[in-house]
Design a protein around this motif. Structure first.
Motif, PDB file in Angstrom:
ATOM      1  N   ALA A 336      20.805  87.676 220.036  1.00  0.00           N
ATOM      2  CA  ALA A 336      20.761  86.908 219.278  1.00  0.00           C
ATOM      3  C   ALA A 336      20.679  86.238 218.046  1.00  0.00           C
ATOM      4  O   ALA A 336      19.891  86.493 217.028  1.00  0.00           O
ATOM      5  N   GLY A 337      21.557  86.899 217.884  1.00  0.00           N
ATOM      6  CA  GLY A 337      22.806  86.032 217.345  1.00  0.00           C
ATOM      7  C   GLY A 337      22.370  87.592 215.511  1.00  0.00           C
ATOM      8  O   GLY A 337      21.908  88.531 216.268  1.00  0.00           O
ATOM      9  N   THR A 338      22.653  87.048 214.355  1.00  0.00           N
ATOM     10  CA  THR A 338      23.084  88.012 213.289  1.00  0.00           C
ATOM     11  C   THR A 338      22.451  88.316 212.006  1.00  0.00           C
ATOM     12  O   THR A 338      22.221  87.100 211.830  1.00  0.00           O
ATOM     13  N   ASP A 339      20.985  88.766 212.051  1.00  0.00           N
ATOM     14  CA  ASP A 339      20.032  88.386 210.781  1.00  0.00           C
ATOM     15  C   ASP A 339      19.991  90.027 210.159  1.00  0.00           C
ATOM     16  O   ASP A 339      18.822  90.086 210.266  1.00  0.00           O
TER      17      ASP A 339
END
Length: 351
Positions: A336-339
């Motif tokens: 889910a990506g990096t946040d």
């Protein structure tokens, strides 16, 4: 992760006086015809003039070109015979006398000096060929005292390894000068016969970076050693790989110490690839996991099957086991990506 190269074949067990096993050109063509991409070349005058190879890059280029024209490349040079003579216990001197030049027969110290010089020449030849690894044996001084009866005098093993280190340190230094590793085949009959003895040797040569390993699981099967765990312990020193099978079938009559029997009748015996008990899927997986990107080289020895059949079956067997490393994690599709803010909220970190 690195990718293992291969298949390749060690030529020592096939060298002979009749074609196609009599010259480098002929045997290279034979190996290529069986599907091999590489050949591990013993420093045998039938295949290589070691003096010329050590001093002439042009000569080495000629050998490489000859092999390339046949469809294979040289993977490593082998100094098993020469390495053996670096250290020979007197009990075995008559059996190894034939390994030395005729003028040195019966002169073990002169043989050791000659052998050391040959290993150094092979390091120079390897560099002239663009090779980073040489394979061979360590020789042995302590081997006759493997079983501690009669009781060994205190200090015997320590002195044997200290002397082995004294003999090999200058050779390893010469390899360092050439940027070439020496990969010892861990092998019963050599003082480097398991992980513990290899560690003793590394200590004796001051943890020399060029003291490496030619990994061959067959010898570990015969010793009942954890050959997969061995890779976990020593993967940073494994620079060469002999793909060789074996089986161990103990009976009520014999077990690990069954050396008085013929090879065919031993509890532990070497077999052609796929006919023994070695878990090659596990080995290729572990070596790939640890980034081994050297060659997978068949060393054929079998008490039952013919060398012709063993060699023919070896190339496809190795090719089937070589793993193409994955370029990404298998579950990347679910990423889910990096946040960072979201990560902190997931951890309950709000301040």
């Amino acid at each position: 992760m690195g990718m293992i190269k291969g298949p390749a074949i060690f030529l020592a067990q096939f060298a002979g006086t009749d074609a196609p096993f009599d010259t480098l050109e002929n045997i290279a063509g034979w190996a290529a015809g069986l599907g091999y991409k590489g050949i591990q070349v013993p420093c045998d005058p039938r295949f290589i003039d070691l003096d010329r190879a050590a001093s002439s890059k042009d000569y080495c280029d000629e050998l490489k070109g000859l092999c390339a024209d046949k469809g294979v490349e040289i993977t490593e040079l082998s100094t098993h015979i020469q390495g053996q003579l670096v250290a020979v216990h007197p009990a075995f001197a008559p059996q190894f006398d034939g390994f030395a030049p005729e003028a040195l027969r019966g002169k073990p110290l002169e043989q050791a000096a000659w052998a050391a010089g040959e290993c150094v020449k092979a390091a120079k030849a390897s560099r002239n060929m663009g090779l980073d690894v040489q394979v061979g044996f360590s020789g042995a001084l302590a081997w006759p005292y493997l079983y501690p009866w009669p009781q060994r005098p205190a200090g015997l093993v320590e002195e044997a390894f200290a002397e082995l280190g004294r003999r090999w340190k200058p050779i390893l230094d010469a390899h360092e000068d050439q940027g070439v590793d020496y990969a010892y085949e861990i092998h019963p009959g050599e003082d480097l016969m398991d992980g513990a003895s290899f560690e003793r040797f590394v200590d004796a040569v001051d943890s020399h970076a060029r003291a490496c390993i030619n990994y061959d699981p067959s010898h570990f099967v015969l010793q009942q050693l954890d050959y997969l765990g061995f890779i976990d312990l020593y993967h940073d020193r494994i620079k060469a790989f002999h793909v060789k099978d074996a089986e161990f079938n103990p009976t009520a009559r014999q077990g690990v110490y069954s050396g008085f029997e013929t090879w065919a009748n031993r509890a532990g015996r070497f077999r052609s690839l796929g006919d023994g008990q070695v878990d090659f899927a596990g080995i290729f997986s572990k070596l790939t996991q640890y980034g081994y990107d050297g060659w997978a080289v068949l060393e054929w020895e079998c008490a039952i099957k013919s060398p012709a059949q063993g060699a023919a079956e070896g190339a496809p067997f190795i090719a089937r086991h070589i793993i193409e490393p994955t370029p990404h994690a298998f579950d990347d599709f679910a990423g889910a990506g990096t946040d960072r803010d979201a990560v902190r909220r997931m951890l309950g970190i709000t301040a």
